[in-house]
Design a protein around this motif. Structure first.
Motif, short mmCIF file in Angstrom:
data_model
loop_
_atom_site.label_atom_id
_atom_site.label_comp_id
_atom_site.label_asym_id
_atom_site.label_seq_id
_atom_site.Cartn_x
_atom_site.Cartn_y
_atom_site.Cartn_z
N PRO A 133 31.43 11.91 28.03
CA PRO A 133 31.39 13.37 27.85
C PRO A 133 32.46 13.90 26.90
O PRO A 133 32.41 15.08 26.54
CB PRO A 133 31.60 13.92 29.26
CG PRO A 133 32.31 12.83 29.99
CD PRO A 133 31.78 11.53 29.41
N THR A 134 33.41 13.05 26.51
CA THR A 134 34.45 13.49 25.56
C THR A 134 34.24 12.88 24.17
O THR A 134 35.10 13.04 23.29
CB THR A 134 35.85 13.09 26.06
OG1 THR A 134 35.94 11.65 26.14
CG2 THR A 134 36.12 13.69 27.43
N SER A 135 33.12 12.20 23.98
CA SER A 135 32.88 11.53 22.70
C SER A 135 32.52 12.53 21.60
O SER A 135 32.31 13.72 21.86
CB SER A 135 31.77 10.49 22.86
OG SER A 135 30.55 11.13 23.24
N ARG A 136 32.44 12.01 20.39
CA ARG A 136 32.18 12.85 19.22
C ARG A 136 30.79 13.48 19.32
O ARG A 136 29.85 12.90 19.87
CB ARG A 136 32.30 12.00 17.95
CG ARG A 136 32.19 12.79 16.65
CD ARG A 136 32.58 11.94 15.46
NE ARG A 136 34.01 11.63 15.49
CZ ARG A 136 34.50 10.41 15.71
NH1 ARG A 136 33.67 9.40 15.91
NH2 ARG A 136 35.80 10.21 15.72
N LEU A 137 30.66 14.68 18.76
CA LEU A 137 29.42 15.45 18.82
C LEU A 137 28.65 15.30 17.52
O LEU A 137 29.20 15.41 16.43
CB LEU A 137 29.73 16.92 19.08
CG LEU A 137 28.57 17.83 19.49
CD1 LEU A 137 28.00 17.39 20.83
CD2 LEU A 137 29.04 19.28 19.56
N LEU A 138 27.36 15.03 17.65
CA LEU A 138 26.49 14.95 16.49
C LEU A 138 25.71 16.26 16.38
O LEU A 138 25.12 16.73 17.36
CB LEU A 138 25.52 13.78 16.62
CG LEU A 138 26.15 12.37 16.66
CD1 LEU A 138 25.07 11.31 16.84
CD2 LEU A 138 26.94 12.11 15.39
N TYR A 139 25.69 16.83 15.18
CA TYR A 139 25.04 18.12 14.96
C TYR A 139 23.70 17.90 14.26
O TYR A 139 23.62 17.18 13.26
CB TYR A 139 25.92 19.02 14.10
CG TYR A 139 27.23 19.41 14.73
CD1 TYR A 139 27.39 20.67 15.32
CD2 TYR A 139 28.31 18.54 14.75
CE1 TYR A 139 28.59 21.04 15.90
CE2 TYR A 139 29.51 18.90 15.34
CZ TYR A 139 29.65 20.14 15.91
OH TYR A 139 30.84 20.51 16.50
N GLY A 140 22.67 18.52 14.77
CA GLY A 140 21.39 18.46 14.10
C GLY A 140 21.43 19.21 12.78
O GLY A 140 22.30 20.07 12.57
#
Length: 359
Positions: A133-140
C-alpha cells in the motif's frame, strides 16, 4: 512519507536549480532573460513536487502533489519557446498579444488536472505497482495527458527549428551561440526517446531532470561562448550592408558585430567578434583607442593610412535594455572626405582671394 532514490534525485535536482537561478540572476535583463529565469523556477517546482510525490505513501497525497506538478508541466515548453523568440529576435514577427494564445492550452490543462475527479480526462485511473500500500503509484493516461505531451513537444520542436534557422543565418561567435543552444535543447529530446523506448530509469521523472541538464549546459555556455553576453540580433540586413561603417561594442567593450563597410575601412576582421579588440594589433590603434574611450556623442576623425587621408564623421549611440541598463554602444562612421576636401578648397580659395585683395 518515506525516502526513495527517485524522490531524492528530484530534490537534489531542485537544489541544483536554486544555484542556477543565482548564477543567472545578473543576466536576467537580456532580451527574454525573465522568461529563461521563469523556466528555471518552473522546473524547480516541477522537481520539488515530483520528488515529494514519489516519497509520499498515501494515494491522496500522491495525487495532490501530482496536481501541483501540473502548475509547471504544461508551462515549461511555452516559457522556453517564448524565451527563444524574444532572445533570437522573432518577436517582431509574432505580436505580443498573439503569444497569449499559446497559454490557452496550458491553462486548460492545469484546470483539467485539478478537476480530474470530475471527469478523469487527465488520469482515468490509478493503481499501485504491487500489493504494497506504500508502493509507487501508476497514473493512467487520459486524453488531456496525451495533449500535454503532444503540445509540449510540438513547441520544443518549433523551438528547435527556429534555432537551426538562426544557425544557418548567423556567422562567427553568434553561430557558435546558437549551436550551443541547439546542443543544450537536445536533452529533452533524449529524455523523450528514453521514455518512449522504455529505457528511462524506473520511477524517475526524467523530463524535469533533462530540462535541468539543458539549463546547466546553457549556463556553462554563458562562460565559454559568451552566451547571453552578445546580442543575437544586433543588426539586420540594413545594418550589415549599409554604406556607413558600423560596429557594436557590448557593455564590457567586446565586439558584438561589424558590418562589411567597417571591415573594409577599418581593417577589422569578423574573428574579433566576441572579444575585446586588441588595440596594439589594430590597423589603426589610435582610432580604436579613441573609440574605446568615447561615450555617446559625435566627433570627426582623420584617418591616414600613409597612402591617402580620409575623414569620418563618427557618431556613438548608447544602447540600453528596456529597463534602462547599459547594453553597449553602437559606432557609425560616415565618410566625409569629399566634404572635407571641398571645405579645404574653399578655405584655400578664400585665403588666395584675401591675399589678392591685399596686394
Amino acid at each position: 512519507m518515506q525516502y526513495t532514490l527517485p524522490g531524492v534525485i528530484m530534490i537534489i535536482t531542485a537544489m541544483a536549480l536554486v544555484f542556477m537561478v543565482v548564477h543567472f540572476w545578473r543576466k536576467k535583463d537580456i532580451p527574454g532573460g525573465q522568461w529563461f529565469l521563469t523556466m528555471i523556477v518552473l522546473t524547480f517546482f516541477w522537481s520539488v513536487f515530483g520528488g515529494l510525490e514519489d516519497m509520499m505513501t498515501g494515494m491522496e497525497q500522491k495525487i495532490l502533489f501530482s496536481k501541483f506538478t501540473y502548475l509547471s508541466i504544461p508551462c515549461v515548453s511555452v516559457v522556453w519557446f517564448t524565451f527563444l523568440i524574444r532572445y533570437m529576435g522573432f518577436l517582431k514577427d509574432i505580436r505580443g498579444s498573439r503569444l497569449l494564445l499559446f497559454w490557452i492550452i496550458p491553462v486548460v490543462l492545469i484546470l483539467v488536472a485539478w478537476t480530474n475527479e470530475l471527469h478523469g480526462w487527465m488520469w482515468p485511473d490509478f493503481k499501485r505497482i504491487n500489493d504494497d500500500p506504500t508502493s509507487r503509484l501508476l497514473y493512467g493516461t487520459g486524453p488531456a495527458k496525451w495533449l500535454t505531451i503532444f503540445y509540449s513537444y510540438l513547441l520544443i520542436l518549433i523551438s528547435t527549428i527556429l534555432i537551426v534557422y538562426r544557425i544557418f543565418r548567423s556567422e562567427g561567435v553568434m553561430k557558435k551561440q546558437f549551436q550551443a543552444l541547439l546542443i543544450s535543447s537536445s536533452f529533452p529530446w533524449i529524455a523523450n526517446i528514453l521514455y518512449i523506448t522504455g529505457n528511462a530509469p524506473e520511477g524517475v521523472e526524467i523530463t524535469p531532470i533533462s530540462f535541468t541538464i539543458m539549463v546547466a549546459a546553457i549556463l556553462w555556455s554563458m562562460s565559454r561562448n559568451n552566451l547571453f553576453d552578445l546580442m543575437p540580433v544586433a543588426y539586420d540586413i540594413l545594418f550589415r550592408y549599409m554604406s556607413d561603417s558600423a560596429f557594436v561594442l557590448d557593455n564590457q567593450n567586446r565586439v558584438v558585430e561589424i558590418n562589411e563597410s567597417a571591415q573594409r575601412n577599418l581593417h577589422l576582421r569578423r574573428d574579433t567578434i566576441g572579444i575585446e579588440p586588441d588595440i596594439s594589433h589594430s590597423a589603426y590603434p589610435d582610432l580604436m583607442y579613441k573609440f574605446m574611450q568615447m561615450e555617446e556623442g559625435r566627433t570627426e576623425y582623420e584617418l591616414n593610412d600613409g597612402e591617402s587621408v580620409r575623414w569620418f564623421d563618427v557618431r556613438v549611440t548608447t544602447l540600453t535594455y528596456k529597463n534602462g541598463k547599459n547594453a553597449g554602444r553602437m559606432f557609425v562612421l560616415r565618410d566625409i572626405s569629399l566634404r572635407k576636401g571641398l571645405e579645404a578648397e574653399l578655405t584655400k580659395a578664400k585665403e588666395l582671394a584675401e591675399a589678392a585683395s591685399k596686394a
